[in-house]
Design a protein around this motif. Structure first.
Motif, PDB file in Angstrom:
ATOM      1  N   VAL A  13       0.826  -1.204   0.000  1.00  0.00           N
ATOM      2  CA  VAL A  13       0.000   0.000   0.000  1.00  0.00           C
ATOM      3  C   VAL A  13       0.867   1.264   0.000  1.00  0.00           C
ATOM      4  O   VAL A  13       2.020   1.240   0.421  1.00  0.00           O
ATOM      5  N   THR A  14       0.263   2.350  -0.457  1.00  0.00           N
ATOM      6  CA  THR A  14       0.954   3.637  -0.503  1.00  0.00           C
ATOM      7  C   THR A  14       0.786   4.385   0.813  1.00  0.00           C
ATOM      8  O   THR A  14      -0.014   3.991   1.670  1.00  0.00           O
ATOM      9  N   VAL A  15       1.518   5.481   0.934  1.00  0.00           N
ATOM     10  CA  VAL A  15       1.416   6.322   2.129  1.00  0.00           C
ATOM     11  C   VAL A  15      -0.010   6.843   2.305  1.00  0.00           C
ATOM     12  O   VAL A  15      -0.554   6.845   3.411  1.00  0.00           O
ATOM     13  N   SER A  16      -0.638   7.270   1.206  1.00  0.00           N
ATOM     14  CA  SER A  16      -1.996   7.822   1.301  1.00  0.00           C
ATOM     15  C   SER A  16      -2.990   6.778   1.798  1.00  0.00           C
ATOM     16  O   SER A  16      -3.918   7.103   2.548  1.00  0.00           O
ATOM     17  N   ALA A  17      -2.800   5.518   1.387  1.00  0.00           N
ATOM     18  CA  ALA A  17      -3.683   4.449   1.872  1.00  0.00           C
ATOM     19  C   ALA A  17      -3.503   4.246   3.372  1.00  0.00           C
ATOM     20  O   ALA A  17      -4.480   4.039   4.109  1.00  0.00           O
ATOM     21  N   LEU A  18      -2.265   4.320   3.836  1.00  0.00           N
ATOM     22  CA  LEU A  18      -2.001   4.189   5.275  1.00  0.00           C
ATOM     23  C   LEU A  18      -2.593   5.359   6.042  1.00  0.00           C
ATOM     24  O   LEU A  18      -3.228   5.179   7.091  1.00  0.00           O
ATOM     25  N   GLU A  19      -2.417   6.559   5.507  1.00  0.00           N
ATOM     26  CA  GLU A  19      -2.936   7.745   6.183  1.00  0.00           C
ATOM     27  C   GLU A  19      -4.456   7.715   6.282  1.00  0.00           C
ATOM     28  O   GLU A  19      -5.034   8.203   7.251  1.00  0.00           O
ATOM     29  N   SER A  20      -5.102   7.125   5.274  1.00  0.00           N
ATOM     30  CA  SER A  20      -6.569   7.094   5.277  1.00  0.00           C
ATOM     31  C   SER A  20      -7.128   6.248   6.418  1.00  0.00           C
ATOM     32  O   SER A  20      -8.293   6.397   6.800  1.00  0.00           O
ATOM     33  N   PHE A  22      -6.039   6.404   9.400  1.00  0.00           N
ATOM     34  CA  PHE A  22      -5.909   7.179  10.641  1.00  0.00           C
ATOM     35  C   PHE A  22      -6.304   8.643  10.373  1.00  0.00           C
ATOM     36  O   PHE A  22      -5.502   9.554  10.556  1.00  0.00           O
ATOM     37  N   PRO A  23      -7.578   8.878   9.945  1.00  0.00           N
ATOM     38  CA  PRO A  23      -7.988  10.229   9.544  1.00  0.00           C
ATOM     39  C   PRO A  23      -7.978  11.238  10.686  1.00  0.00           C
ATOM     40  O   PRO A  23      -7.899  12.442  10.453  1.00  0.00           O
ATOM     41  N   HIS A  24      -8.048  10.750  11.897  1.00  0.00           N
ATOM     42  CA  HIS A  24      -8.101  11.653  13.053  1.00  0.00           C
ATOM     43  C   HIS A  24      -6.722  12.192  13.416  1.00  0.00           C
ATOM     44  O   HIS A  24      -6.605  13.089  14.247  1.00  0.00           O
ATOM     45  N   ILE A  25      -5.689  11.633  12.810  1.00  0.00           N
ATOM     46  CA  ILE A  25      -4.324  12.044  13.138  1.00  0.00           C
ATOM     47  C   ILE A  25      -3.805  13.030  12.085  1.00  0.00           C
ATOM     48  O   ILE A  25      -3.804  12.742  10.893  1.00  0.00           O
ATOM     49  N   LYS A  26      -3.391  14.169  12.546  1.00  0.00           N
ATOM     50  CA  LYS A  26      -2.797  15.138  11.636  1.00  0.00           C
ATOM     51  C   LYS A  26      -1.323  14.773  11.423  1.00  0.00           C
ATOM     52  O   LYS A  26      -0.737  14.011  12.179  1.00  0.00           O
ATOM     53  N   ARG A  27      -0.747  15.365  10.399  1.00  0.00           N
ATOM     54  CA  ARG A  27       0.650  15.082  10.055  1.00  0.00           C
ATOM     55  C   ARG A  27       0.832  13.572   9.857  1.00  0.00           C
ATOM     56  O   ARG A  27       1.575  12.904  10.561  1.00  0.00           O
ATOM     57  N   GLY A  28       0.110  13.064   8.865  1.00  0.00           N
ATOM     58  CA  GLY A  28       0.074  11.622   8.620  1.00  0.00           C
ATOM     59  C   GLY A  28       1.428  10.995   8.351  1.00  0.00           C
ATOM     60  O   GLY A  28       1.674   9.856   8.728  1.00  0.00           O
ATOM     61  N   ASN A  29       2.334  11.735   7.691  1.00  0.00           N
ATOM     62  CA  ASN A  29       3.646  11.165   7.393  1.00  0.00           C
ATOM     63  C   ASN A  29       4.399  10.770   8.651  1.00  0.00           C
ATOM     64  O   ASN A  29       5.140   9.800   8.661  1.00  0.00           O
ATOM     65  N   GLN A  30       4.197  11.557   9.676  1.00  0.00           N
ATOM     66  CA  GLN A  30       4.855  11.235  10.947  1.00  0.00           C
ATOM     67  C   GLN A  30       4.298   9.926  11.505  1.00  0.00           C
ATOM     68  O   GLN A  30       5.029   9.103  12.050  1.00  0.00           O
ATOM     69  N   LYS A  31       2.988   9.722  11.338  1.00  0.00           N
ATOM     70  CA  LYS A  31       2.357   8.479  11.782  1.00  0.00           C
ATOM     71  C   LYS A  31       2.947   7.287  11.033  1.00  0.00           C
ATOM     72  O   LYS A  31       3.237   6.242  11.627  1.00  0.00           O
ATOM     73  N   VAL A  32       3.157   7.460   9.746  1.00  0.00           N
ATOM     74  CA  VAL A  32       3.733   6.384   8.933  1.00  0.00           C
ATOM     75  C   VAL A  32       5.137   6.042   9.435  1.00  0.00           C
ATOM     76  O   VAL A  32       5.501   4.868   9.552  1.00  0.00           O
ATOM     77  N   GLU A  36       6.416   2.454  10.982  1.00  0.00           N
ATOM     78  CA  GLU A  36       7.599   1.747  10.495  1.00  0.00           C
ATOM     79  C   GLU A  36       8.584   1.497  11.642  1.00  0.00           C
ATOM     80  O   GLU A  36       9.147   0.398  11.770  1.00  0.00           O
ATOM     81  N   ARG A  37       8.760   2.487  12.477  1.00  0.00           N
ATOM     82  CA  ARG A  37       9.672   2.349  13.618  1.00  0.00           C
ATOM     83  C   ARG A  37       9.228   1.223  14.545  1.00  0.00           C
ATOM     84  O   ARG A  37      10.041   0.458  15.068  1.00  0.00           O
ATOM     85  N   ASP A  38       7.901   1.115  14.724  1.00  0.00           N
ATOM     86  CA  ASP A  38       7.354   0.089  15.616  1.00  0.00           C
ATOM     87  C   ASP A  38       7.193  -1.268  14.930  1.00  0.00           C
ATOM     88  O   ASP A  38       6.580  -2.182  15.491  1.00  0.00           O
ATOM     89  N   LYS A  39       7.708  -1.353  13.693  1.00  0.00           N
ATOM     90  CA  LYS A  39       7.674  -2.601  12.913  1.00  0.00           C
ATOM     91  C   LYS A  39       6.250  -3.104  12.649  1.00  0.00           C
ATOM     92  O   LYS A  39       6.015  -4.295  12.497  1.00  0.00           O
ATOM     93  N   GLN A  40       5.301  -2.169  12.599  1.00  0.00           N
ATOM     94  CA  GLN A  40       3.939  -2.544  12.217  1.00  0.00           C
ATOM     95  C   GLN A  40       3.801  -2.591  10.697  1.00  0.00           C
ATOM     96  O   GLN A  40       2.952  -3.313  10.169  1.00  0.00           O
ATOM     97  N   ILE A  41       4.632  -1.815  10.012  1.00  0.00           N
ATOM     98  CA  ILE A  41       4.677  -1.852   8.548  1.00  0.00           C
ATOM     99  C   ILE A  41       6.128  -2.025   8.106  1.00  0.00           C
ATOM    100  O   ILE A  41       7.056  -1.703   8.854  1.00  0.00           O
TER     101      ILE A  41
END
Length: 208
Positions: A13-20, A22-32, A36-41
């Motif tokens: 999946v793309t970043v936009s699919a991942l961000e979608s 978690f719509p309640h979270i702003k600054r989606g790239n940071q969430k991604v 990744e850091r937590d090895k979930q993706i």
């Protein structure tokens, strides 16, 4: 825990699919980055990820990943022949053909190699494979063999004996299994693909 990532299964999946998710979270790239850091993706390349199978419960398919990593492409050559059980050696690099420039990707899930093929030869002998709960595009055994010969610089099958040695000794394919292949795909490949003379020699061996 009801992790939204479970919905994605094993499809890259793309970043936009991942961000979608978690719509309640702003600054989606940071969430991604945190995912990744937590090895979930798992990061396959810039902007493309796959979910950790421990979260989704879905086994990852390197064939499916290969299709998505570099588009358009299909799994072929030794990777496909090994998948069909036609050659004995394990193939550690996932080999594919593409309409784009040849390119390699090193990922946490292994190395993926892509070799350019002409637009005319690309659609010959392709099939959709289903494995558990995913589907991907792969060369038929005949197309995989043609692609392998066409892209092996030192392979030149001028005589029947050359073809026999190549199949039985170089790639260790059983002649009986080779002779059960579909001659029509070889004929079609000969018209549009590379190394037509080598493929013609294969056909002669098949009909011997």
């Amino acid at each position: 825990m009801n992790n939204p990532l479970r919905r994605l299964g094993n499809i890259p999946v793309t970043v936009s699919a991942l961000e979608s998710l978690f719509p309640h979270i702003k600054r989606g790239n940071q969430k991604v980055r945190l995912l990744e850091r937590d090895k979930q993706i798992i990061r396959l390349k810039r902007g493309l990820y796959v979910c950790n199978p421990e979260i989704t419960g879905k086994i990852l398919s390197t064939e499916l990943i290969a299709n998505h990593l570099y588009v358009p492409s299909y799994v072929s050559m030794s990777s496909a022949l090994r998948y069909y059980g036609l050659i004995p050696e394990t193939v550690y690099t996932k080999q594919s053909m593409t309409l784009k420039h040849s390119r390699d990707f090193d990922t946490p899930l292994g190395r993926f190699e892509y070799t350019n093929i002409s637009r005319e030869a690309f659609p010959v002998g392709l099939t959709s494979m289903k494995k558990e709960d995913c589907a991907f595009v792969m060369a038929t055994p005949e197309k995989a063999l043609c692609d392998l010969i066409a892209n092996s610089p030192k392979v030149n099958l001028r005589y029947l004996k050359d073809a026999e040695i190549y199949l039985e000794e170089d790639i260790r394919m059983e002649l009986e299994e080779f002779k059960q292949m579909n001659a029509e795909i070889f004929e079609e490949y000969m018209k549009v693909g590379k190394k037509a003379e080598s493929i013609r020699t294969l056909l002669k061996l098949m009909r011997k």
